[in-house]
Design an enzyme around this catalytic site. Structure first.
Site, PDB file in Angstrom:
ATOM      1  N   SER A 135      -3.843   0.305  -3.792  1.00 19.90           N
ATOM      2  CA  SER A 135      -3.856   0.964  -5.093  1.00 19.90           C
ATOM      3  C   SER A 135      -2.791   0.308  -5.967  1.00 19.90           C
ATOM      4  CB  SER A 135      -3.554   2.458  -4.886  1.00 19.90           C
ATOM      5  OG  SER A 135      -3.495   3.130  -6.117  1.00 19.90           O
ATOM      6  N   LYS A 161      -7.806  -1.336  -6.030  1.00 19.46           N
ATOM      7  CA  LYS A 161      -8.035  -0.162  -6.881  1.00 19.46           C
ATOM      8  C   LYS A 161      -7.015  -0.202  -8.005  1.00 19.46           C
ATOM      9  CE  LYS A 161      -6.665   4.654  -6.194  1.00 19.46           C
ATOM     10  NZ  LYS A 161      -6.814   5.816  -5.293  1.00 19.46           N
ATOM     11  N   LYS A 163      -5.275   1.650 -11.228  1.00 19.77           N
ATOM     12  CA  LYS A 163      -5.041   2.900 -11.931  1.00 19.77           C
ATOM     13  C   LYS A 163      -5.368   2.650 -13.400  1.00 19.77           C
ATOM     14  CE  LYS A 163      -3.390   5.538  -8.657  1.00 19.77           C
ATOM     15  NZ  LYS A 163      -4.084   6.795  -8.295  1.00 19.77           N
ATOM     16  N   ASP A 188      -9.173   4.298 -10.701  1.00 17.27           N
ATOM     17  CA  ASP A 188      -8.764   5.691 -10.503  1.00 17.27           C
ATOM     18  C   ASP A 188      -8.063   6.183 -11.761  1.00 17.27           C
ATOM     19  OD1 ASP A 188      -7.889   8.156  -9.644  1.00 17.27           O
ATOM     20  OD2 ASP A 188      -6.701   7.400  -7.956  1.00 17.27           O
ATOM     21  N   GLU A 213     -12.849   6.910  -9.866  1.00 17.63           N
ATOM     22  CA  GLU A 213     -12.278   8.074  -9.193  1.00 17.63           C
ATOM     23  C   GLU A 213     -11.691   9.051 -10.219  1.00 17.63           C
ATOM     24  OE1 GLU A 213      -9.542   6.608  -6.262  1.00 17.63           O
ATOM     25  OE2 GLU A 213      -8.674   8.583  -5.858  1.00 17.63           O
ATOM     26  N   ASP A 238     -11.479  13.024  -6.239  1.00 21.25           N
ATOM     27  CA  ASP A 238     -10.255  13.072  -5.423  1.00 21.25           C
ATOM     28  C   ASP A 238      -9.639  14.461  -5.615  1.00 21.25           C
ATOM     29  OD1 ASP A 238      -7.635  12.927  -4.475  1.00 21.25           O
ATOM     30  OD2 ASP A 238      -7.073  11.123  -5.558  1.00 21.25           O
TER      31      ASP A 238
HETATM   32  C1  NPQ Z   1      -4.466   8.863  -5.844  1.00 19.90           C
HETATM   33  N1  NPQ Z   1      -2.585   7.756  -4.625  1.00 19.90           N
HETATM   34  O1  NPQ Z   1      -5.327   8.348  -5.179  1.00 19.90           O
HETATM   35  C2  NPQ Z   1      -2.998   8.883  -5.418  1.00 19.90           C
HETATM   36  C3  NPQ Z   1      -2.132   9.270  -6.498  1.00 19.90           C
HETATM   37  C4  NPQ Z   1      -0.686   9.441  -6.253  1.00 19.90           C
HETATM   38  C5  NPQ Z   1      -2.256   5.594  -3.647  1.00 19.90           C
HETATM   39  O2  NPQ Z   1      -3.259   5.890  -5.703  1.00 19.90           O
HETATM   40  C6  NPQ Z   1       4.000  10.880  -5.169  1.00 19.90           C
HETATM   41  C7  NPQ Z   1       3.152  11.742  -4.524  1.00 19.90           C
HETATM   42  C8  NPQ Z   1       3.463   9.852  -5.888  1.00 19.90           C
HETATM   43  C9  NPQ Z   1       1.792  11.599  -4.632  1.00 19.90           C
HETATM   44  C10 NPQ Z   1       1.514   8.686  -6.758  1.00 19.90           C
HETATM   45  C11 NPQ Z   1      -2.758   6.424  -4.765  1.00 19.90           C
HETATM   46  C12 NPQ Z   1       2.078   9.714  -5.998  1.00 19.90           C
HETATM   47  C13 NPQ Z   1       1.235  10.601  -5.371  1.00 19.90           C
HETATM   48  C14 NPQ Z   1       0.152   8.571  -6.854  1.00 19.90           C
HETATM   49  C15 NPQ Z   1      -0.142  10.446  -5.503  1.00 19.90           C
HETATM   50  O3  NPQ Z   1      -4.803   9.461  -6.843  1.00 19.90           O
HETATM   51 MG    MG Z   2      -6.953   9.301  -6.716  1.00 25.23          MG
END
Ligand code: NPQ
Ligand code: MG
Length: 369
Positions: A135, A161, A163, A188, A213, A238
């Site tokens: 990510s 992926k 953001k 995402d 996502e 998600d």
């Molecule tokens: C997602 N994760 O899929 C999450 C979002 C995310 C790897 O993209 C602290 C705690 C920081 C939870 C940053 C990825 C965070 C978090 C991103 C969750 O949406």
């Molecule tokens: Mg997500």
């Protein structure tokens, strides 16, 4: 098992680089860990909540409070604790799934260690390694983004992926697609869009994405149905997916054709397996999300991602994606895969010296009254 003691540790781990999403920017990962001692066996569970309630309503200090006040006392008072029995034990507490998942992970770890079986065996893993994606956060500029993506491609990741948010979407996707050729790519939004953006989001169809996502707020299943009906890119939920029932409902209504499973978000690994089973019965592929886990949570996620329905690479990245030094032996990418741990329990050992060194507060120690 009889739980003798529960310790709650809060630690701070520096990230190798800031991680920015549509909801905020992280430079350090604050992590809550639960350590249970049951019949002389240790079990560790990691909480996925962040410092602030921005990804979900849960956050580190809130999880610690609900564990200390409500969940741990229930666990310590029970005469015979099993992971399968936790759902009933915690039924009096509504929601707080990340807090519940933390204790469930610790109990599962202790239980499987005592039984001498691995997490993968306990959950039903059918593979010995899993395909990994990464990510990539929102960057200050396109050149920085492309350099970061290039590094991950070089490292062997099998899926990228990105953001995205309004103002950071079509152009980064176009440039990254150009850079990576046919390597699988997905985006995402972490709820950053509204229905006013449907026409704009349709422009993503040009780039052959695996999925988009969570474009809209988690409560709005209907908005995702509308988008799914007007875009070719598959919609994947998600944040919205917090239980098996909601997953089935969202699939049947046409809001999501692929599901991101995060054990913390749904209340634990057993509920995650249940969602996996339900999706499999409906022929819906799933993949394992990530929450910037330390080796403790990462080990368990890798075991989960080895179940048969996990058809897409997960956000189960190498330790080095986030941390210079992990809390356990590091997870290292091999040809774009991570090995599923085979030892008892999570299969990794927590480095107690690091838990101590990185502590943000004195541990809370809870014992039977
Ligand atoms: C997602 N994760 O899929 C999450 C979002 C995310 C790897 O993209 C602290 C705690 C920081 C939870 C940053 C990825 C965070 C978090 C991103 C969750 O949406
Ligand atoms: Mg997500």
């Amino acid at each position: 098992m009889r739980i003798e003691r529960i310790e709650l540790h809060t630690i701070g781990m520096p990230l190798v680089r800031p991680f920015e999403t549509s909801f905020g920017r992280q430079t350090e990962r604050e992590v809550l860990l639960a350590h249970v001692v049951a019949d002389g066996v240790d079990g560790w569970g990691e909480c996925v909540a962040g410092t602030t309630p921005d990804y979900s309503s849960e956050y580190v200090a809130g999880c610690a409070a609900v564990i200390e006040r409500f969940l741990a006392p229930a666990l310590l008072a029970a005469l015979d604790v099993t992971a399968d029995g936790l759902d009933a034990l915690f039924r009096g507490v509504i929601g707080h799934r990340m807090a519940k998942a933390t204790l469930e992970a610790a109990v599962l770890d202790a239980e499987t260690r005592a039984a001498g079986i691995s997490f993968g065996e306990r959950l039903g893993a059918v593979r010995d390694r899993v395909e990994c994606g990464v990510s990539v956060g929102i960057s200050p500029d396109l050149d920085t983004l492309l350099a970061e993506v290039d590094g991950y491609v070089e490292a062997g990741y099998r899926r990228i992926k990105l953001k995205i948010k309004p103002g950071w979407d079509i152009e980064p996707v176009a440039r990254v697609r150009e850079l990576i050729g046919t390597l699988p790519l997905q985006v995402d939004a972490n709820t950053a869009y509204t229905l006013d953006h449907v026409e704009h989001l349709r422009r993503l169809d040009e780039y052959g994405l695996l999925l988009i996502e969570q474009p809209f707020v988690e409560e709005d299943i209907a908005a995702h149905v509308l988008l799914a009906d007007s875009i070719d890119t598959p919609v994947c939920l998600d944040e919205s997916i917090t239980s098996t029932g909601i997953a089935i409902d969202a699939i049947e209504r046409g809001a999501t054709s692929i599901v991101n499973i995060k054990p913390g978000r749904v209340g634990g690994y057993l509920e995650a397996v249940s969602i996996h089973d339900a999706c499999r019965a409906l022929d819906v592929p799933v993949w394992c999300g990530g929450m910037l886990e330390t080796g403790v949570g990462r080990a368990m996620n890798v075991a989960l991602a080895a179940l048969p329905g996990f058809a897409l690479p997960g956000d189960t990245s190498a330790s080095s994606r986030y941390f210079a030094e992990d809390l356990t032996e590091p997870f290292v990418l091999d040809d774009g895969y991570l090995d599923v741990p085979t030892g008892p329990g999570s299969g990794v050992e927590i480095r107690r010296d690091l838990v101590e060194r990185w502590a943000l507060a004195e541990p809370r120690v809870l014992v039977r009254p």
